[in-house]
Design an enzyme around this catalytic site. Structure first.
Site, PDB file in Angstrom:
ATOM      1  N   THR A 159      -7.596   7.593   9.128  1.00  0.00           N
ATOM      2  CA  THR A 159      -6.746   8.750   8.835  1.00  0.00           C
ATOM      3  C   THR A 159      -7.067   9.374   7.475  1.00  0.00           C
ATOM      4  O   THR A 159      -7.588   8.691   6.585  1.00  0.00           O
ATOM      5  CB  THR A 159      -5.267   8.296   8.841  1.00  0.00           C
ATOM      6  OG1 THR A 159      -4.451   9.299   8.254  1.00  0.00           O
ATOM      7  CG2 THR A 159      -5.065   7.015   8.029  1.00  0.00           C
ATOM      8  N   ASP A 160      -6.723  10.645   7.315  1.00  0.00           N
ATOM      9  CA  ASP A 160      -6.889  11.295   6.000  1.00  0.00           C
ATOM     10  C   ASP A 160      -5.879  10.764   4.987  1.00  0.00           C
ATOM     11  O   ASP A 160      -6.007  10.999   3.790  1.00  0.00           O
ATOM     12  CB  ASP A 160      -6.756  12.821   6.129  1.00  0.00           C
ATOM     13  CG  ASP A 160      -5.410  13.296   6.659  1.00  0.00           C
ATOM     14  OD1 ASP A 160      -4.578  12.451   7.049  1.00  0.00           O
ATOM     15  OD2 ASP A 160      -5.185  14.528   6.686  1.00  0.00           O
ATOM     16  N   GLU A 161      -4.853  10.020   5.478  1.00  0.00           N
ATOM     17  CA  GLU A 161      -3.793   9.569   4.555  1.00  0.00           C
ATOM     18  C   GLU A 161      -4.308   8.544   3.549  1.00  0.00           C
ATOM     19  O   GLU A 161      -3.663   8.302   2.525  1.00  0.00           O
ATOM     20  CB  GLU A 161      -2.593   9.036   5.355  1.00  0.00           C
ATOM     21  CG  GLU A 161      -2.086  10.082   6.331  1.00  0.00           C
ATOM     22  CD  GLU A 161      -0.746   9.768   6.987  1.00  0.00           C
ATOM     23  OE1 GLU A 161       0.037   9.016   6.405  1.00  0.00           O
ATOM     24  OE2 GLU A 161      -0.513  10.299   8.083  1.00  0.00           O
TER      25      GLU A 161
ATOM     26  N   TYR B 130       1.645   2.276   5.551  1.00  0.00           N
ATOM     27  CA  TYR B 130       0.718   2.641   6.635  1.00  0.00           C
ATOM     28  C   TYR B 130      -0.648   3.002   6.071  1.00  0.00           C
ATOM     29  O   TYR B 130      -1.673   2.428   6.464  1.00  0.00           O
ATOM     30  CB  TYR B 130       1.283   3.814   7.457  1.00  0.00           C
ATOM     31  CG  TYR B 130       0.247   4.500   8.334  1.00  0.00           C
ATOM     32  CD1 TYR B 130      -0.360   3.818   9.387  1.00  0.00           C
ATOM     33  CD2 TYR B 130      -0.148   5.827   8.084  1.00  0.00           C
ATOM     34  CE1 TYR B 130      -1.324   4.438  10.182  1.00  0.00           C
ATOM     35  CE2 TYR B 130      -1.101   6.451   8.883  1.00  0.00           C
ATOM     36  CZ  TYR B 130      -1.685   5.753   9.929  1.00  0.00           C
ATOM     37  OH  TYR B 130      -2.642   6.366  10.707  1.00  0.00           O
TER      38      TYR B 130
ATOM     39  N   LYS C 270      -4.369   1.154   6.431  1.00  0.00           N
ATOM     40  CA  LYS C 270      -5.565   1.804   7.004  1.00  0.00           C
ATOM     41  C   LYS C 270      -6.690   1.830   5.963  1.00  0.00           C
ATOM     42  O   LYS C 270      -7.863   1.613   6.288  1.00  0.00           O
ATOM     43  CB  LYS C 270      -5.243   3.237   7.460  1.00  0.00           C
ATOM     44  CG  LYS C 270      -4.325   3.354   8.651  1.00  0.00           C
ATOM     45  CD  LYS C 270      -4.879   2.781   9.952  1.00  0.00           C
ATOM     46  CE  LYS C 270      -6.032   3.554  10.519  1.00  0.00           C
ATOM     47  NZ  LYS C 270      -6.438   3.036  11.860  1.00  0.00           N
TER      48      LYS C 270
END
Ligand code: NAD
Ligand code: TYD
Length: 354
Positions: free
Chosen positions: A136-138, A161, A165
């Protein structure tokens, strides 16, 4: 008669939102590959997402948990897995705030299990097997008003989260560097489209508009996300898996940045029209609620690398995609009501005081 396939591709998390789109696409586009969908069927996994292809000769489903390394070993041996596209994860930021441990167990330890088993199974000829990790970009943290995440932006995860990741991304790179695993990583922005579990913003708002329930917007609705049609993400994943360069990362984004409140208002207008309500009816349901803890302000992706190296572009415009998504949920109310089970309602009650 035994059919022989060129590759036996294990897709983890294939019964989830993005995974089910990718599994369908790979099964239909590549009859020469066997697609093995491994999923634990948590609250977010749903085999009815794949009813249309479940009988395809090159498709097989296996219920298994990536936290269980011995079952992964068995599956790699028995199914002669040649390649892996890894999507299985705990994926919802709000749940990671109320129960971080589940995210470490699946996203960090589960990914490590897959890395260990893949390495064991492929050690004779590592370069001819691919480990594609979907992320993810997060992991890049939060942006201010300007700027974009590129592949070289330093990691700065800020929720349990995104930290889990980020950790899994680091482990994949470490296995590449240390052991020579042939990996690719993709980091994508927020997806939307059919089959998304209604705890995420867009399906939750659509569900609540349909039922004339309050539309919860965190804080002032000023947070910005870059939205991508899930089919465009699946196309990018297929391309990177097949053609991406080893040990490379590709950022994937929709070039469609919007404030949350703007997304909610767009859905309200589409809802009024599709449900034949007077204009302005649904937006009266908007309620600004307590903000998410540590809420990242803005995500935005620079996807020029995948665009120039692999000729990928997002095809579906946000306005069209949101309408298609709303129409899909309206024609699939049975799917929606079936996934809203007791566990979901309990979660909803806890997360929102509406
Ligand atoms: P999802 O929650 O809809 O699906 C996750 C799937 O993984 C479910 O089918 C679930 O049953 C399965 N799963 C969970 N724990 C498991 C375990 N221990 N063992 C085996 N299976 C397990 O998630 P999604 O939105 O489809 O996201 C898929 C992947 O893409 C995730 O890795 C996520 O981090 C990443 N991603 C998602 C988005 C997004 O906007 N949804 C954006 C970028 C990246
Ligand atoms: P979400 O779909 O949970 O994705 P992510 O947190 O991974 O970006 O949320 C998208 C945005 O919408 C995020 O800024 C949080 C916000 N949001 C709300 O305002 N209300 C809601 O009920 C939910 C679920 C999210």
């Amino acid at each position: 008669m035994m059919t022989s396939y060129n590759k036996h591709i294990l897709i983890t998390g294939g019964a989830g939102f993005i995974g089910s789109h990718l599994v369908r696409q790979m099964v239909l586009n590549h009859p020469q590959y066997k697609i093995i969908n491994l999923d634990a069927l948590t609250y977010a996994g749903n085999l009815s997402n794949l009813e249309d292809i479940q009988a395809a000769p090159n498709y097989k489903f296996i219920k298994a948990d990536i936290r269980d390394i011995s079952s992964l070993r068995e599956i790699f041996n028995k199914e002669k897995i040649t390649d892996l596209i890894h999507l299985a994860a705990e994926s919802h930021v709000d749940r990671s705030i109320s129960n971080p441990s589940a995210f470490i167990e699946t996203n960090v330890l589960g990914t490590t299990n897959l890395l260990i088993v893949a390495l064991e199974a492929w050690k004779e000829n590592l370069s001819s097997h691919r480990f594609h990790h979907v992320s993810t970009d997060e992991v890049f943290g939060s942006l201010g008003e300007t700027g974009l995440f590129s592949e070289t932006t330093p990691y700065d995860p800020r929720s349990p989260y995104s930290a889990s990741k980020a950790s899994s991304d680091h482990l994949v790179r470490a296995f590449g560097h240390t052991f020579g695993l042939n990996f690719v990583i993709t980091n994508c922005s927020n997806n939307y489209g059919p089959y998304q579990f209604p705890e995420k913003l867009i399906p939750l708002i659509i569900h609540n508009i349909i039922h004339s329930k309050a539309l919860p917007v965190y804080g002032k609705g000023e947070n910005v996300r870059d939205w991508l049609w899930v089919g465009d993400h699946a196309n990018a994943l297929e391309l990177v898996f097949l053609k991406g360069a080893t040990a490379q990362t590709y950022n994937i984004g929709g070039n469609s940045e919007r404030k949350n409140i703007d997304i909610v208002n767009m859905l309200c207008s589409i809802g009024d029209e599709l449900l034949q309500r007077d204009p302005g009816t649904s937006s009266k349901l908007i309620q600004f609620v307590t903000d998410r803890l540590g809420h990242d302000l803005r995500y935005a992706i620079d996807s020029s690398k995948i665009q120039s190296e692999l000729a990928w572009t997002p095809k579906i415009k946000l306005e069209d995609g949101l309408r298609k998504t709303f129409e899909w949920y309206l024609s699939n109310t049975k799917w929606l009501e079936k996934v809203i089970n007791g566990e979901y309602l309990e979660y909803y009650k806890k997360n929102y005081s509406l």
